[in-house]
Design a protein around this motif. Structure first.
Motif, PDB file in Angstrom:
ATOM      1  N   UNK A   1       0.841  -1.191   0.000  1.00 20.47           N
ATOM      2  CA  UNK A   1       0.000   0.000   0.000  1.00 20.47           C
ATOM      3  C   UNK A   1       0.884   1.251   0.000  1.00 20.47           C
ATOM      4  N   UNK A   2       0.567   2.192  -0.905  1.00 25.37           N
ATOM      5  CA  UNK A   2       1.183   3.515  -0.875  1.00 25.37           C
ATOM      6  C   UNK A   2       0.180   4.459  -0.239  1.00 25.37           C
ATOM      7  N   UNK A   3       0.586   5.167   0.809  1.00 19.64           N
ATOM      8  CA  UNK A   3      -0.330   6.061   1.504  1.00 19.64           C
ATOM      9  C   UNK A   3       0.243   7.476   1.523  1.00 19.64           C
ATOM     10  N   UNK A   4      -0.515   8.397   0.935  1.00 22.29           N
ATOM     11  CA  UNK A   4      -0.180   9.818   0.920  1.00 22.29           C
ATOM     12  C   UNK A   4      -0.914  10.431   2.102  1.00 22.29           C
ATOM     13  N   UNK A   5      -0.152  10.942   3.060  1.00 19.84           N
ATOM     14  CA  UNK A   5      -0.723  11.151   4.386  1.00 19.84           C
ATOM     15  C   UNK A   5      -0.414  12.516   4.978  1.00 19.84           C
ATOM     16  N   UNK A   6      -1.424  13.066   5.661  1.00 20.90           N
ATOM     17  CA  UNK A   6      -1.212  14.135   6.634  1.00 20.90           C
ATOM     18  C   UNK A   6      -1.770  13.623   7.951  1.00 20.90           C
ATOM     19  N   UNK A   7      -0.923  13.522   8.969  1.00 17.70           N
ATOM     20  CA  UNK A   7      -1.329  12.925  10.236  1.00 17.70           C
ATOM     21  C   UNK A   7      -0.823  13.781  11.385  1.00 17.70           C
ATOM     22  N   UNK A   8      -1.737  14.120  12.310  1.00 17.23           N
ATOM     23  CA  UNK A   8      -1.375  14.969  13.444  1.00 17.23           C
ATOM     24  C   UNK A   8      -0.678  14.201  14.552  1.00 17.23           C
ATOM     25  N   UNK A   9      -0.626  12.878  14.447  1.00 21.01           N
ATOM     26  CA  UNK A   9       0.057  12.049  15.445  1.00 21.01           C
ATOM     27  C   UNK A   9       0.895  11.002  14.702  1.00 21.01           C
ATOM     28  N   UNK A  10       1.591  10.193  15.453  1.00 18.08           N
ATOM     29  CA  UNK A  10       2.445   9.193  14.827  1.00 18.08           C
ATOM     30  C   UNK A  10       1.593   8.065  14.236  1.00 18.08           C
ATOM     31  N   UNK A  11       1.721   7.806  12.948  1.00 19.83           N
ATOM     32  CA  UNK A  11       0.962   6.696  12.346  1.00 19.83           C
ATOM     33  C   UNK A  11       1.389   5.370  12.964  1.00 19.83           C
ATOM     34  N   UNK A  12       0.452   4.440  13.042  1.00 14.59           N
ATOM     35  CA  UNK A  12       0.711   3.134  13.650  1.00 14.59           C
ATOM     36  C   UNK A  12       0.391   2.032  12.646  1.00 14.59           C
ATOM     37  N   UNK A  13       1.300   1.068  12.512  1.00 13.10           N
ATOM     38  CA  UNK A  13       1.046  -0.097  11.674  1.00 13.10           C
ATOM     39  C   UNK A  13       1.209  -1.358  12.517  1.00 13.10           C
ATOM     40  N   UNK A  14       0.430  -2.389  12.167  1.00  8.86           N
ATOM     41  CA  UNK A  14       0.526  -3.690  12.833  1.00  8.86           C
ATOM     42  C   UNK A  14       0.302  -4.784  11.793  1.00  8.86           C
ATOM     43  N   UNK A  15       1.164  -5.768  11.784  1.00 12.23           N
ATOM     44  CA  UNK A  15       1.032  -6.902  10.876  1.00 12.23           C
ATOM     45  C   UNK A  15       0.933  -6.438   9.426  1.00 12.23           C
ATOM     46  N   UNK A  16       1.704  -5.450   9.058  1.00 14.78           N
ATOM     47  CA  UNK A  16       1.707  -4.914   7.694  1.00 14.78           C
ATOM     48  C   UNK A  16       3.030  -5.219   7.010  1.00 14.78           C
ATOM     49  N   UNK A  17       3.035  -5.126   5.683  1.00 11.62           N
ATOM     50  CA  UNK A  17       4.274  -5.306   4.923  1.00 11.62           C
ATOM     51  C   UNK A  17       4.235  -4.446   3.667  1.00 11.62           C
ATOM     52  N   UNK A  18       5.402  -3.913   3.329  1.00  8.00           N
ATOM     53  CA  UNK A  18       5.572  -3.090   2.125  1.00  8.00           C
ATOM     54  C   UNK A  18       4.567  -1.936   2.070  1.00  8.00           C
ATOM     55  N   UNK A  19       4.494  -1.190   3.159  1.00  4.93           N
ATOM     56  CA  UNK A  19       3.690   0.030   3.190  1.00  4.93           C
ATOM     57  C   UNK A  19       4.635   1.211   2.992  1.00  4.93           C
ATOM     58  N   UNK A  20       4.327   2.053   1.992  1.00  3.98           N
ATOM     59  CA  UNK A  20       5.192   3.184   1.674  1.00  3.98           C
ATOM     60  C   UNK A  20       4.437   4.488   1.960  1.00  3.98           C
ATOM     61  N   UNK A  21       5.119   5.392   2.678  1.00  2.00           N
ATOM     62  CA  UNK A  21       4.499   6.635   3.125  1.00  2.00           C
ATOM     63  C   UNK A  21       5.036   7.833   2.344  1.00  2.00           C
ATOM     64  N   UNK A  22       4.141   8.801   2.124  1.00  2.47           N
ATOM     65  CA  UNK A  22       4.502  10.045   1.456  1.00  2.47           C
ATOM     66  C   UNK A  22       3.602  11.153   1.985  1.00  2.47           C
ATOM     67  N   UNK A  23       4.068  12.403   2.006  1.00  2.00           N
ATOM     68  CA  UNK A  23       3.179  13.484   2.451  1.00  2.00           C
ATOM     69  C   UNK A  23       2.017  13.671   1.467  1.00  2.00           C
ATOM     70  N   UNK A  24       0.909  14.157   1.979  1.00  5.22           N
ATOM     71  CA  UNK A  24      -0.295  14.322   1.171  1.00  5.22           C
ATOM     72  C   UNK A  24      -0.035  15.328   0.047  1.00  5.22           C
ATOM     73  N   UNK A  25      -0.565  15.092  -1.154  1.00  6.25           N
ATOM     74  CA  UNK A  25      -0.387  16.052  -2.250  1.00  6.25           C
ATOM     75  C   UNK A  25      -0.948  17.432  -1.891  1.00  6.25           C
ATOM     76  N   UNK A  26      -0.318  18.456  -2.399  1.00  9.68           N
ATOM     77  CA  UNK A  26      -0.710  19.821  -2.069  1.00  9.68           C
ATOM     78  C   UNK A  26      -2.156  20.116  -2.457  1.00  9.68           C
ATOM     79  N   UNK A  27      -2.629  19.493  -3.529  1.00 14.78           N
ATOM     80  CA  UNK A  27      -3.986  19.787  -3.998  1.00 14.78           C
ATOM     81  C   UNK A  27      -5.066  19.289  -3.041  1.00 14.78           C
ATOM     82  N   UNK A  28      -4.714  18.418  -2.093  1.00 12.03           N
ATOM     83  CA  UNK A  28      -5.683  17.915  -1.120  1.00 12.03           C
ATOM     84  C   UNK A  28      -5.521  18.553   0.260  1.00 12.03           C
ATOM     85  N   UNK A  29      -4.589  19.478   0.373  1.00 11.79           N
ATOM     86  CA  UNK A  29      -4.404  20.186   1.643  1.00 11.79           C
ATOM     87  C   UNK A  29      -5.467  21.276   1.788  1.00 11.79           C
ATOM     88  N   UNK A  30      -5.887  21.528   3.026  1.00  9.68           N
ATOM     89  CA  UNK A  30      -6.814  22.622   3.318  1.00  9.68           C
ATOM     90  C   UNK A  30      -6.251  23.455   4.462  1.00  9.68           C
TER      91      UNK A  30
END
Length: 394
Positions: free
Chosen positions: A300-329
């Motif tokens: 899973x590729x996740x484009x993310x804005x998160x106010x706290x630390x993201x948490x994963x459990x029992x996951x594999x090959x998860x790739x993180x990126x900041x949310x695209x500017x066009x979806x920021x408010x």
């Protein structure tokens, strides 16, 4: 460290040289705190679920199972959690159970009216009853005497409280308002005429629930901002779902759940509370949320804005990126984005977890794709979009 009832044994035993006891305790504390906050939010949101179709009961059962699972984790963690902390955790769980019980009592249907059986204080024994009967036979009236006293009528009359009031004597029984049934937007999307994009309004709903679809491009219009009490996307395959519009203008989801999704692009929009992502595979997710929890996710590729630390459990090959500017408010602008401060609760070693990574720049989708390709349009269908973002071959 998190101990889950589904947790597998660590790959290697934890050594003092790789992680300290205090670090393990601190990780478990963060996990427990996040779980408690999440469960409290779920209890607070119970009133937003409908009684129709067992929706509220399912939500109650979900919270109850979460509390049970957390209680089991605390019990299993007794090997490394100090006794004092154990007591604190147990008290917190008891408080959650009491809050859930209060909510369950509040939402339970009121029992039908029943006459209470009261004890007759003047009840007599069988022997006394026999003696009284004998006395009455001895005092039986003679011929021509009435069995009733002079002030008792032998004609049965209708009690006054059962008579129809004069003002209502001419009134007729009328059929009351028929109950309204919630609109089935999932059925509407399935049966809609063939077209490139589905746009369910959700104007008659309080929650967004999209479930059981394959090969559909779904875009929620601004009218769905009335239904953001909670959001749920489940059992989707090869779909594109964009919920950014109704949640961007001051109406974020209170909470969001993504579950059992494959080969799909999910633009989840904005979430004021927690976003729970479970069983998602070979997909791309875009979300802005206060808290993100990922379970059993793969590729899973996740484009993310998160106010706290993201948490994963029992996951594999998860790739993180900041949310695209066009979806920021403006809602996210002042909040620090912790998109890359990921906690893997099933990785206890000091080195970086192999289950997640930063999405390389060369693999990120650029702004042109997000603004011109993903929304679709003339000549740009579902398969074209999935191919452009790299999901068609998965």
């Amino acid at each position: 460290m998190v101990v889950d009832e589904k947790m597998e044994a660590p790959v290697a035993p934890v050594q003092a040289s790789t992680v300290s006891q205090s670090d393990i305790n601190q990780r478990f504390y963060r996990h427990f705190q996040a779980e408690c906050t999440e469960l409290q939010e779920q209890i607070a949101q119970l009133e937003n679920y409908s009684l129709v179709g067992g929706e509220k009961q399912d939500a109650l059962d979900h919270v109850n199972s979460g509390i049970t699972r957390l209680s089991n984790e605390v019990s299993d963690a007794s090997g490394f959690v100090p006794a004092y902390d154990q007591r604190v955790y147990s008290q917190a769980i008891k408080a959650l159970e009491e809050k859930l019980q209060e909510a369950r009592a509040k939402f339970s249907p009121k029992p039908r009216f029943q006459f209470k059986q009261q004890k007759n204080n003047s009840a007599i024994s069988l022997n006394d009853a026999a003696e009284l009967a004998q006395e009455k036979r001895l005092k039986a009236p003679g011929p021509g005497q009435s069995l009733l006293s002079s002030n008792e009528s032998s004609i049965a009359t209708t009690p006054a409280h059962l008579k129809t009031p004069p003002s209502e004597a001419s009134s007729k029984d009328t059929l009351g308002d028929l109950p309204s049934f919630p609109k089935n937007y999932n059925e509407e999307m399935t049966k809609a005429p063939a077209g490139p994009i589905r746009k369910p309004s959700f104007s008659q709903a309080t929650n967004v629930n999209i479930s059981g679809h394959s090969r559909l491009h779904i875009i929620l219009p601004s009218s769905a901002s009335r239904a953001t009490a909670s959001g749920s996307l489940t059992n989707l395959s090869g779909c594109i779902v964009d919920m950014s519009v109704p949640t961007a203008n001051g109406a974020p989801f209170a909470g969001l759940a993504l579950q059992n999704i494959k080969n799909s692009l999910i633009i989840a929009g904005h979430v004021a509370g927690a976003a729970h992502i479970t069983g998602v595979q070979d997909s791309v997710i875009v979300v802005a949320s206060r808290q993100v929890r990922m379970h059993d996710c793969k590729n899973v590729d996740i484009y993310l804005h998160c106010a706290s630390r993201p948490i994963i459990e029992a996951c594999s090959n998860v790739r993180f990126s900041p949310i695209p500017e066009c979806y920021m408010t403006s809602q996210e602008a002042p909040v620090q984005n912790q998109w890359d401060q990921v906690d893997d609760f099933k990785w206890l070693k000091a080195e970086h977890s192999p289950n997640w990574s930063i999405l390389p720049d060369e693999n990120k989708l650029n702004d042109e794709v997000w603004t011109n390709v993903v929304p679709g349009g003339p000549g740009v269908g579902l398969e074209d979009i999935l191919k452009k973002i790299g999901l068609s071959g998965r």
